[in-house]
Design a protein around this motif. Structure first.
Motif, PDB file in Angstrom:
ATOM      1  N   TRP A 134      10.446   0.599  -3.325  1.00 28.98           N
ATOM      2  CA  TRP A 134       9.775  -0.514  -2.662  1.00 28.98           C
ATOM      3  C   TRP A 134       8.393  -0.144  -2.140  1.00 28.98           C
ATOM      4  O   TRP A 134       7.607  -1.025  -1.781  1.00 28.98           O
ATOM      5  N   SER A 135       8.085   1.146  -2.068  1.00 28.41           N
ATOM      6  CA  SER A 135       6.780   1.555  -1.553  1.00 28.41           C
ATOM      7  C   SER A 135       5.647   1.092  -2.464  1.00 28.41           C
ATOM      8  O   SER A 135       4.482   1.041  -2.049  1.00 28.41           O
ATOM      9  N   LYS A 136       5.975   0.739  -3.713  1.00 26.62           N
ATOM     10  CA  LYS A 136       4.959   0.252  -4.641  1.00 26.62           C
ATOM     11  C   LYS A 136       4.583  -1.196  -4.354  1.00 26.62           C
ATOM     12  O   LYS A 136       3.600  -1.700  -4.894  1.00 26.62           O
ATOM     13  N   GLN A 137       5.402  -1.865  -3.553  1.00 19.35           N
ATOM     14  CA  GLN A 137       5.109  -3.233  -3.137  1.00 19.35           C
ATOM     15  C   GLN A 137       4.788  -3.209  -1.640  1.00 19.35           C
ATOM     16  O   GLN A 137       5.559  -2.678  -0.858  1.00 19.35           O
ATOM     17  N   ASP A 138       3.664  -3.760  -1.256  1.00 15.58           N
ATOM     18  CA  ASP A 138       3.281  -3.673   0.154  1.00 15.58           C
ATOM     19  C   ASP A 138       3.400  -4.992   0.908  1.00 15.58           C
ATOM     20  O   ASP A 138       3.156  -5.032   2.111  1.00 15.58           O
ATOM     21  N   TYR A 139       3.829  -6.073   0.233  1.00 17.58           N
ATOM     22  CA  TYR A 139       3.852  -7.365   0.923  1.00 17.58           C
ATOM     23  C   TYR A 139       4.866  -7.385   2.067  1.00 17.58           C
ATOM     24  O   TYR A 139       4.636  -8.022   3.097  1.00 17.58           O
ATOM     25  N   TRP A 140       5.994  -6.666   1.912  1.00 18.55           N
ATOM     26  CA  TRP A 140       7.009  -6.660   2.970  1.00 18.55           C
ATOM     27  C   TRP A 140       6.473  -5.997   4.231  1.00 18.55           C
ATOM     28  O   TRP A 140       6.748  -6.453   5.350  1.00 18.55           O
ATOM     29  N   LEU A 141       5.698  -4.927   4.050  1.00 16.36           N
ATOM     30  CA  LEU A 141       5.110  -4.259   5.200  1.00 16.36           C
ATOM     31  C   LEU A 141       4.028  -5.135   5.818  1.00 16.36           C
ATOM     32  O   LEU A 141       3.907  -5.214   7.057  1.00 16.36           O
ATOM     33  N   GLU A 142       3.255  -5.810   5.001  1.00 16.49           N
ATOM     34  CA  GLU A 142       2.214  -6.700   5.521  1.00 16.49           C
ATOM     35  C   GLU A 142       2.819  -7.820   6.354  1.00 16.49           C
ATOM     36  O   GLU A 142       2.268  -8.196   7.399  1.00 16.49           O
ATOM     37  N   GLU A 143       3.973  -8.355   5.910  1.00 15.18           N
ATOM     38  CA  GLU A 143       4.638  -9.410   6.683  1.00 15.18           C
ATOM     39  C   GLU A 143       5.073  -8.893   8.043  1.00 15.18           C
ATOM     40  O   GLU A 143       4.913  -9.578   9.060  1.00 15.18           O
ATOM     41  N   ALA A 168      13.893   8.477   2.286  1.00 14.02           N
ATOM     42  CA  ALA A 168      12.929   7.990   3.269  1.00 14.02           C
ATOM     43  C   ALA A 168      11.785   8.954   3.530  1.00 14.02           C
ATOM     44  O   ALA A 168      10.879   8.630   4.293  1.00 14.02           O
ATOM     45  N   LEU A 169      11.801  10.130   2.923  1.00  9.73           N
ATOM     46  CA  LEU A 169      10.812  11.143   3.258  1.00  9.73           C
ATOM     47  C   LEU A 169       9.373  10.685   3.000  1.00  9.73           C
ATOM     48  O   LEU A 169       8.491  10.890   3.836  1.00  9.73           O
ATOM     49  N   SER A 170       9.128  10.082   1.856  1.00 10.04           N
ATOM     50  CA  SER A 170       7.760   9.654   1.551  1.00 10.04           C
ATOM     51  C   SER A 170       7.304   8.576   2.522  1.00 10.04           C
ATOM     52  O   SER A 170       6.133   8.550   2.929  1.00 10.04           O
ATOM     53  N   LEU A 171       8.210   7.691   2.908  1.00  8.82           N
ATOM     54  CA  LEU A 171       7.865   6.629   3.853  1.00  8.82           C
ATOM     55  C   LEU A 171       7.555   7.208   5.233  1.00  8.82           C
ATOM     56  O   LEU A 171       6.595   6.815   5.890  1.00  8.82           O
ATOM     57  N   VAL A 172       8.367   8.173   5.666  1.00  9.33           N
ATOM     58  CA  VAL A 172       8.125   8.825   6.959  1.00  9.33           C
ATOM     59  C   VAL A 172       6.771   9.520   6.958  1.00  9.33           C
ATOM     60  O   VAL A 172       5.997   9.429   7.927  1.00  9.33           O
ATOM     61  N   ASN A 173       6.452  10.197   5.872  1.00  7.51           N
ATOM     62  CA  ASN A 173       5.190  10.935   5.789  1.00  7.51           C
ATOM     63  C   ASN A 173       3.980  10.029   5.606  1.00  7.51           C
ATOM     64  O   ASN A 173       2.837  10.466   5.783  1.00  7.51           O
ATOM     65  N   SER A 174       4.213   8.768   5.259  1.00  9.76           N
ATOM     66  CA  SER A 174       3.108   7.839   5.014  1.00  9.76           C
ATOM     67  C   SER A 174       2.437   7.368   6.293  1.00  9.76           C
ATOM     68  O   SER A 174       1.305   6.877   6.263  1.00  9.76           O
ATOM     69  N   GLY A 175       3.132   7.468   7.411  1.00  5.15           N
ATOM     70  CA  GLY A 175       2.587   6.995   8.680  1.00  5.15           C
ATOM     71  C   GLY A 175       2.622   5.487   8.836  1.00  5.15           C
ATOM     72  O   GLY A 175       2.004   4.932   9.753  1.00  5.15           O
ATOM     73  N   GLN A 176       3.385   4.795   7.984  1.00  3.51           N
ATOM     74  CA  GLN A 176       3.392   3.333   8.010  1.00  3.51           C
ATOM     75  C   GLN A 176       4.482   2.728   8.894  1.00  3.51           C
ATOM     76  O   GLN A 176       4.433   1.538   9.181  1.00  3.51           O
ATOM     77  N   ILE A 177       5.459   3.521   9.293  1.00  6.79           N
ATOM     78  CA  ILE A 177       6.567   2.977  10.067  1.00  6.79           C
ATOM     79  C   ILE A 177       6.760   3.760  11.358  1.00  6.79           C
ATOM     80  O   ILE A 177       6.206   4.846  11.537  1.00  6.79           O
ATOM     81  N   ASP A 178       7.575   3.182  12.243  1.00  5.24           N
ATOM     82  CA  ASP A 178       7.795   3.786  13.556  1.00  5.24           C
ATOM     83  C   ASP A 178       9.175   4.417  13.711  1.00  5.24           C
ATOM     84  O   ASP A 178       9.371   5.236  14.609  1.00  5.24           O
ATOM     85  N   SER A 179      10.142   4.025  12.861  1.00  8.65           N
ATOM     86  CA  SER A 179      11.492   4.571  13.041  1.00  8.65           C
ATOM     87  C   SER A 179      12.278   4.583  11.742  1.00  8.65           C
ATOM     88  O   SER A 179      12.005   3.806  10.822  1.00  8.65           O
ATOM     89  N   ILE A 180      13.257   5.484  11.705  1.00  9.10           N
ATOM     90  CA  ILE A 180      14.231   5.573  10.620  1.00  9.10           C
ATOM     91  C   ILE A 180      15.616   5.571  11.249  1.00  9.10           C
ATOM     92  O   ILE A 180      15.867   6.269  12.236  1.00  9.10           O
ATOM     93  N   GLN A 181      16.530   4.795  10.667  1.00  8.65           N
ATOM     94  CA  GLN A 181      17.924   4.816  11.109  1.00  8.65           C
ATOM     95  C   GLN A 181      18.793   5.232   9.931  1.00  8.65           C
ATOM     96  O   GLN A 181      18.663   4.699   8.829  1.00  8.65           O
ATOM     97  N   THR A 182      19.691   6.206  10.170  1.00 10.04           N
ATOM     98  CA  THR A 182      20.552   6.662   9.080  1.00 10.04           C
ATOM     99  C   THR A 182      21.807   7.339   9.618  1.00 10.04           C
ATOM    100  O   THR A 182      21.929   7.595  10.817  1.00 10.04           O
TER     101      THR A 182
END
Length: 326
Positions: A134-143, A168-182
């Motif tokens: 999903w990281s290839k699509q950014d509309y969800w993050l923009e919303e 989730a590693l690439s997403l965590v390293n991207s700096g685009q989100i604030d939290s991970i739940q797992t």
């Protein structure tokens, strides 16, 4: 009450959180009054973090009902956008983000959550499932960012669909989100290998769920234990012969009572040992559970050598979704 800084900011949250899945009726049948009272009881005992979801039945509504009765300090409120994938779709196996969260759905689901919870702002809104494609699509993050700009949410996070923590590693390293739940517990300590350290390095809050392995790590399970229809755990503990599960639990008895008064305390101490764990979600829909779990926070942490022994020799990684969805 022990606290941690959320997402590298200045805001403190309790290191034990109220996991509100039990308010949705999937962990046994209770009256509405009992469930609301359980949340109020936990807040009264000092819990400041609540985690619910659109997909948890009546959970959001009941959390909202409790908050209307609560006169103390406003707790940190987290919820999750409901995926539109039907049945098992999107949990055991990936689906396109457009199927799970079509354009506009994140806003619609969030607005429903705001109404059900009876609040103007949700502190943390999470995707209830996430896949790295999903990281290839950014509309969800923009919303989600637009909702943040409008003040309807304050932080953005994702909840991983199963035990594959590395997605989730690439997403965590991207700096685009604030939290991970797992998932993170004695049987599945793998987030310690890379995900928790990555969250620490990037000021991403790490939220542990399934701390008790759906209750199994509390030591309640016997060969005779039965579950009513609709209980999420009805097939969970029979993923393998139940005797095998009980045998694994029995191997942990050597640590009780010297290092923990009970299994639940041991499970909580293990998960909260690492400072990179922001908060650990546990079911506290029964006040007695809440009291026992909260009491663990006042106890001494596990000694380093005992933690290392549990980490190395008591892991038993199983993916529940293997049998539930595949």
């Amino acid at each position: 009450m022990r606290t941690a800084i959320f997402a590298g900011g200045s805001e403190q949250v309790t290191r034990l959180g109220f996991g509100a899945m039990g308010l949705g009726g999937t962990l046994g049948t209770y009256t509405e009054e009992e469930l609301v009272s359980s949340l109020l009881h936990s807040l009264d005992q000092g819990i400041t973090f609540i985690d619910t979801a659109r997909a948890y039945g009546e959970s959001e509504r009941l959390v909202g009902k409790a908050l209307k009765q609560w006169s103390g300090v406003k707790p940190f409120l987290a919820s999750k956008v409901q995926s539109l994938g039907e049945g098992s779709v999107g949990w055991g196996t990936p689906i396109p983000v457009e199927s799970a969260y079509p354009a506009g759905w994140l806003r619609k689901s969030t607005e429903i959550s705001l109404r059900e919870l009876g609040v103007d702002t949700i502190d943390l809104m999470q995707l209830h499932q996430y896949w790295p494609q999903w990281s290839k699509q950014d509309y969800w993050l923009e919303e989600l960012l637009r909702l943040k700009e409008e003040g309807k949410i304050r932080y953005i996070g994702v909840s991983l669909p199963d035990q594959r923590h590395d997605i989730a590693l690439s997403l965590v390293n991207s700096g685009q989100i604030d939290s991970i739940q797992t998932v993170f517990n004695i049987f599945d300590p793998l987030p310690l290998d890379c995900l928790i350290p990555a969250c620490e390095e990037n000021n991403v809050a790490f939220i542990a769920r399934c701390v008790m392995d759906e209750g199994g790590l509390s030591g309640f399970l016997t060969e005779e234990t039965t579950f009513e229809e609709g209980d999420y755990r009805k097939s969970y503990f029979d993923y393998v012969p139940r005797s095998m599960y009980i045998e694994r639990i029995d191997k942990l008895r050597k640590f009780i009572p010297q290092y923990a008064d009970n299994f639940a305390e041991l499970a909580i101490k293990f998960v909260l040992k690492h400072p990179g764990v922001t908060t650990a979600l546990v079911s506290m829909h029964v006040p007695a559970y809440a009291d026992q779990n909260i009491a663990a926070l006042a106890k001494e942490p596990l000694p380093d050598d005992i933690f290392e022994e549990i980490f190395r020799y008591h892991r038993w990684v199983r993916n529940f979704y293997d049998t539930k969805f595949w």
